[in-house]
Structures are given as structure tokens and as C-alpha cells.
Write a protein that holds these residues in place. Sequence first.
Motif, short mmCIF file in Angstrom:
data_model
loop_
_atom_site.label_atom_id
_atom_site.label_comp_id
_atom_site.label_asym_id
_atom_site.label_seq_id
_atom_site.Cartn_x
_atom_site.Cartn_y
_atom_site.Cartn_z
N ASP A 30 -69.64 105.18 24.86
CA ASP A 30 -70.26 104.12 25.66
C ASP A 30 -69.31 102.93 25.73
O ASP A 30 -69.37 102.01 24.91
CB ASP A 30 -71.59 103.72 25.00
N THR A 31 -68.38 103.00 26.69
CA THR A 31 -67.40 101.93 26.84
C THR A 31 -67.08 101.77 28.33
O THR A 31 -67.63 102.47 29.17
CB THR A 31 -66.12 102.24 26.03
N CYS A 113 -48.94 100.80 9.91
CA CYS A 113 -48.35 100.26 11.14
C CYS A 113 -47.12 99.40 10.87
O CYS A 113 -46.35 99.10 11.78
CB CYS A 113 -49.38 99.46 11.92
N ARG A 152 -66.77 104.41 19.41
CA ARG A 152 -66.06 103.53 20.34
C ARG A 152 -65.31 102.41 19.64
O ARG A 152 -64.42 101.79 20.21
CB ARG A 152 -67.03 102.95 21.36
N LEU A 157 -58.47 102.75 20.50
CA LEU A 157 -57.30 101.96 20.14
C LEU A 157 -55.99 102.74 19.99
O LEU A 157 -54.92 102.21 20.24
CB LEU A 157 -57.54 101.23 18.80
N PHE A 158 -56.11 103.99 19.52
CA PHE A 158 -54.90 104.63 18.98
C PHE A 158 -54.35 105.72 19.88
O PHE A 158 -55.09 106.40 20.59
CB PHE A 158 -55.20 105.19 17.59
N MET A 191 -59.21 98.91 6.09
CA MET A 191 -58.71 99.99 6.95
C MET A 191 -58.22 101.13 6.05
O MET A 191 -57.17 101.02 5.43
CB MET A 191 -57.57 99.47 7.83
N PHE A 215 -62.83 101.41 9.17
CA PHE A 215 -62.09 100.42 9.92
C PHE A 215 -62.97 99.21 10.24
O PHE A 215 -64.00 99.36 10.87
CB PHE A 215 -61.62 101.12 11.21
N GLY A 217 -62.61 96.31 12.29
CA GLY A 217 -61.71 95.79 13.32
C GLY A 217 -61.54 94.28 13.33
O GLY A 217 -60.42 93.77 13.33
N GLN A 218 -62.66 93.56 13.29
CA GLN A 218 -62.57 92.09 13.38
C GLN A 218 -61.85 91.49 12.18
O GLN A 218 -61.08 90.54 12.31
CB GLN A 218 -63.98 91.50 13.44
N VAL A 220 -59.62 93.02 10.27
CA VAL A 220 -58.19 93.33 10.38
C VAL A 220 -57.54 92.39 11.39
O VAL A 220 -56.42 91.91 11.19
CB VAL A 220 -57.96 94.80 10.80
N PHE A 221 -58.25 92.12 12.48
CA PHE A 221 -57.75 91.23 13.53
C PHE A 221 -57.32 89.88 12.93
O PHE A 221 -56.21 89.39 13.17
CB PHE A 221 -58.87 91.03 14.56
N HIS A 252 -45.71 94.76 16.73
CA HIS A 252 -46.53 95.96 16.66
C HIS A 252 -47.61 95.87 17.73
O HIS A 252 -48.27 94.85 17.88
CB HIS A 252 -47.16 96.05 15.26
N ALA A 254 -50.79 96.48 18.52
CA ALA A 254 -52.13 96.82 18.02
C ALA A 254 -53.21 96.38 18.98
O ALA A 254 -54.20 97.09 19.18
CB ALA A 254 -52.36 96.18 16.66
N ASN A 255 -53.02 95.20 19.55
CA ASN A 255 -54.03 94.62 20.43
C ASN A 255 -53.35 93.43 21.12
O ASN A 255 -52.77 92.58 20.44
CB ASN A 255 -55.24 94.16 19.60
N GLY A 313 -50.41 96.16 9.15
CA GLY A 313 -51.11 97.44 9.22
C GLY A 313 -51.85 97.76 7.95
O GLY A 313 -52.01 96.91 7.06
O1 UT7 Z 1 -52.63 98.32 13.79
C1 UT7 Z 1 -53.64 98.15 12.85
C2 UT7 Z 1 -54.93 98.64 13.38
N1 UT7 Z 1 -55.39 97.84 14.49
C3 UT7 Z 1 -56.43 97.05 14.33
O2 UT7 Z 1 -56.94 96.97 13.26
C4 UT7 Z 1 -56.98 96.30 15.50
C5 UT7 Z 1 -57.73 95.09 15.04
N2 UT7 Z 1 -58.97 94.80 15.73
C6 UT7 Z 1 -59.14 94.80 17.06
O3 UT7 Z 1 -58.24 95.09 17.81
C7 UT7 Z 1 -60.47 94.34 17.61
O4 UT7 Z 1 -61.23 93.77 16.59
C8 UT7 Z 1 -61.25 95.47 18.31
C9 UT7 Z 1 -60.59 95.86 19.61
C10 UT7 Z 1 -61.36 96.67 17.38
C11 UT7 Z 1 -62.66 94.99 18.65
O5 UT7 Z 1 -62.60 93.84 19.48
P1 UT7 Z 1 -63.52 92.58 19.16
O6 UT7 Z 1 -63.28 91.60 20.22
O7 UT7 Z 1 -63.24 92.17 17.74
O8 UT7 Z 1 -64.95 93.17 19.36
P2 UT7 Z 1 -66.15 93.18 18.30
O9 UT7 Z 1 -65.86 94.14 17.21
O10 UT7 Z 1 -66.48 91.77 17.98
O11 UT7 Z 1 -67.31 93.78 19.19
C12 UT7 Z 1 -67.93 93.02 20.23
C13 UT7 Z 1 -68.98 93.89 20.89
C14 UT7 Z 1 -69.94 94.54 19.91
O12 UT7 Z 1 -71.21 94.58 20.51
P3 UT7 Z 1 -72.34 93.52 20.09
O13 UT7 Z 1 -72.54 93.69 18.62
O14 UT7 Z 1 -71.76 92.18 20.46
O15 UT7 Z 1 -73.51 93.93 20.92
C15 UT7 Z 1 -69.40 95.96 19.79
O16 UT7 Z 1 -70.39 96.89 19.46
O17 UT7 Z 1 -68.33 94.96 21.62
C16 UT7 Z 1 -68.90 96.20 21.20
N3 UT7 Z 1 -67.85 97.22 21.26
C17 UT7 Z 1 -67.55 97.87 22.41
N4 UT7 Z 1 -68.09 97.81 23.65
C18 UT7 Z 1 -67.55 98.61 24.58
C19 UT7 Z 1 -67.01 97.63 20.29
N5 UT7 Z 1 -66.18 98.57 20.76
C20 UT7 Z 1 -66.51 98.75 22.08
C21 UT7 Z 1 -66.00 99.56 23.11
N6 UT7 Z 1 -66.54 99.45 24.34
N7 UT7 Z 1 -64.98 100.43 22.91
#
Ligand code: UT7
Length: 367
Positions: A30-31, A113, A152, A157-158, A191, A215, A217-218, A220-221, A252, A254-255, A313
Motif C-alpha cells: 500500500d504505497t 552501508c 512498505r 528503499l533497497f 537496524m 528497522f 526508519g525515523q 535511523v534518519f 551514501h 539512503a534517502n 549505516g
Molecule cells: O542506509 C541505511 C538504511 N537507510 C535508512 O535507514 C533510511 C532512514 N529512514 C528513512 O529513509 C525514512 O525514515 C523512511 C523513508 C523509511 C520513512 O520516511 P518518513 O518520512 O520518516 O516516514 P514515517 O516513517 O514518518 O511515516 C509517515 C507515514 C506513516 O503513516 P502515519 O502513521 O502517518 O499514518 C507511515 O505508515 O507514512 C507511512 N508510510 C508509507 N506510506 C506510503 C511508511 N512507508 C510508506 C510507504 N508508502 N512506502
Amino acid sequence: MTQRRAQITGWGKCVPPVKLTNAALEQLVDTSDQWIVERTGMKERGISHVEVTDLAEVAAKHSLAAAGLEVTDIDLLVMATVTPEITCPSNACFLQERLGLVNAAAFDLNAACSGFVYSTATVASMIESGVAERVLVIGAEKLHFVMDYWDRNQCILFGDGAGAAVFEATTDGSGVIAHDIGADGVAGRTMVFPTFGSRGELDRQRDPAIDRLHFEGQNVFKHAVRGMAASVERALERAELTSADIDLVIPHQANQRIIEATINRLGISDDKVMLNIETHGNTSAASIPMALHDALAQGRIEPGSTIVQTAFGGGLTWGTNIMKWGDRVEPIATSEADLPPTDKSVFDLLAPNREFFAPYHDKAHLT
Ligand code: UT7
């Protein structure tokens, strides 16, 4: 005499031909394309139909051709990976045999990473001290093997791929001039791949609840932005440079938002940053050498450019290298090396993964 340093003289990459696009991800979880692009900058990633050594071999052959070297010239091979095929022999030893690097010592380096920046710091120190002369460093990953393509939060991401660089000793004033590497094992809990190791009972079956990436995500961010910016500052100080001296940052991938936030903290303008995240996703240890290859192919590195590589990483680990590029920005020769073709679709390649993780999500009926 000018100090002996390690200079990059060859570069190469290998990207799998099968792509996981945002449109395909929309069919799996669901993305939406819009969410992924806005939150990460990614549009597609490679999904490998071959093993990690096959990816590494192709990247390595391109880098050796670019350096104009024979396989017998290499005296050390370092492979940075968190997805080795097995743990012993090391993946580097597999590759040493495959390439015929008969004069090379070989070892794997796991800093997730940060693997390529850790490897660069390691081999540069070995070249500076005279332990090594000509070193091949590969970052290669088959990350899709451990991703959960029902989740999702992680599967968007990867990607898979490999990048390679040849380092040689130089005394012309160019080369790697400063490093900073570090780790925080406590924050490492954010992670975790609890697989690929000896943990647990001998007869344990692979379990989708265990053998998946944990993982946050936030979390690690936040660590990533703070960690990379502070690491670049320490490395700049050691090099007696400021951010104004930097010609190109190769971070790197990552994002895109992590990269932009880091660059803003450092006061570096966007046009001095190499990005290829849109087409490759996060390829862990492979991301910086792949981006280095693309930066050279796009003419973004000039003779004498001051270049910063920075990464963070799993571990958590982080690291930065600062280097002054040499005179040559063109490959000496090119290689025809390529992966074997495949007629499989991305859904074919991800089907075993979906089947394995479905019970964890109680979605077996959907496979
Ligand atoms: O290289 C080392 C590894 N890399 C990383 O560790 C990457 C680090 N983290 C990130 O890049 C980001 O934190 C993510 C891309 C993983 C997530 O982005 P975010 O802006 O931090 O989103 P979030 O986790 O705050 O999620 C916001 C919303 C949530 O919904 P609610 O709770 O606000 O209703 C999530 O459930 O977005 C939702 N969500 C998604 N929606 C659509 C999370 N993943 C997805 C998705 N598609 N793929």
C-alpha cells in the motif's frame, strides 16, 4: 618527497537489468509513486537475478580495465558487503578465485552501508604504510534477499548492485588525505539483520518472523543526518579544509532528504552533491562506488577535484574520506563484462520472498 597516499585509478559498477519501479511497488504494498518520490527521491532499483559475487565480478572487471591493470597487479582485495553468499570462505576469497587475483590477499569488511568508506580508510592506511600497492575495493549487495516485500516501511528503499574502485600508491600530492570513521553499537539496535550468522540453535529453520530486517526508519534518519554531518566536519578539520574547499560530495544514497539535510547542516550547495538514488535506491556498501562511477561518467569530477565520500549505516556506523583526485578522469580501457541475460520479471524474482514472508503477515491467501 611528497607523502605517499592512495589514489583511485579505476572505477566500475554493475546494475542488475531487472528493475523494481515505484509502479511495481504499488502492486505489492500500500504505497504510491508520489509518496516514495517525495519521501525518498527513489523511482526504481535493481533486483538481481544472480548472486552477489556475479555482481561484484562485473564491477571489478570494469574498474581493472579503467585502471589499465592486469589481475596479477592487485595485491589486496577488500569486499564490503552485508549480504555475503556464505561466511567462510569470505566473499572476497570467492571473488579472488573468480577474477584470478593470484597475488592478492582478500578479506570481507562489514560496516553495512558505511562499508565502502570504512574500506577506503582501511586500504588507504595500508597503502600509506607500504603494506599494499594496488588494491581492489568492491561494495556489492544482494539486499532484496532479506527484504520483506509485504512491508512498505522497508521494501521501497533497497536495491541490489555493485561498485568497484582500484586504489594505487601515489606521491604526486593527490589521493586520500583524511578520514573519520566511527560506530555506536547501542544505536545499532535500530537496524538489525538477525540472519546470516551463527546465532541460535543449529537446527533452527528459517523463520519469517526472525529472518527479516528490523528497522526503525525515523530513528535511523536522525542518527544519519547528525552522524554524517559531524563526521564530515571532523574529516575536514583533519584535512585542514573547510566546506568551501569541497568540489563534490558523494554521499551514501539512503534517502534524498537525509542527503539534503546533511548538506544543509554543512552549508554546502546542492550543486556539489552527487545523487543517483532515483535509479538505484539504497544499495548499502555498493552505493558510494556506484555513485563515484556515475559522477565520473557525467564529467562531475575534474583533475584535482576535492571529493568527500560520507556514509552511515547499520552498526550504527559512519565514516568520511576526503580525497584530492589525480590527473586522470577517463578510463584507460573499457571492459565488455556484463551479467548473463534473464527473461524473469521483477515479480518472478520477488515471488520466493513474498511466499516466505506471507505467513508473518498472515497473507498467504494473497500470494
Ligand atoms: O542506509 C541505511 C538504511 N537507510 C535508512 O535507514 C533510511 C532512514 N529512514 C528513512 O529513509 C525514512 O525514515 C523512511 C523513508 C523509511 C520513512 O520516511 P518518513 O518520512 O520518516 O516516514 P514515517 O516513517 O514518518 O511515516 C509517515 C507515514 C506513516 O503513516 P502515519 O502513521 O502517518 O499514518 C507511515 O505508515 O507514512 C507511512 N508510510 C508509507 N506510506 C506510503 C511508511 N512507508 C510508506 C510507504 N508508502 N512506502
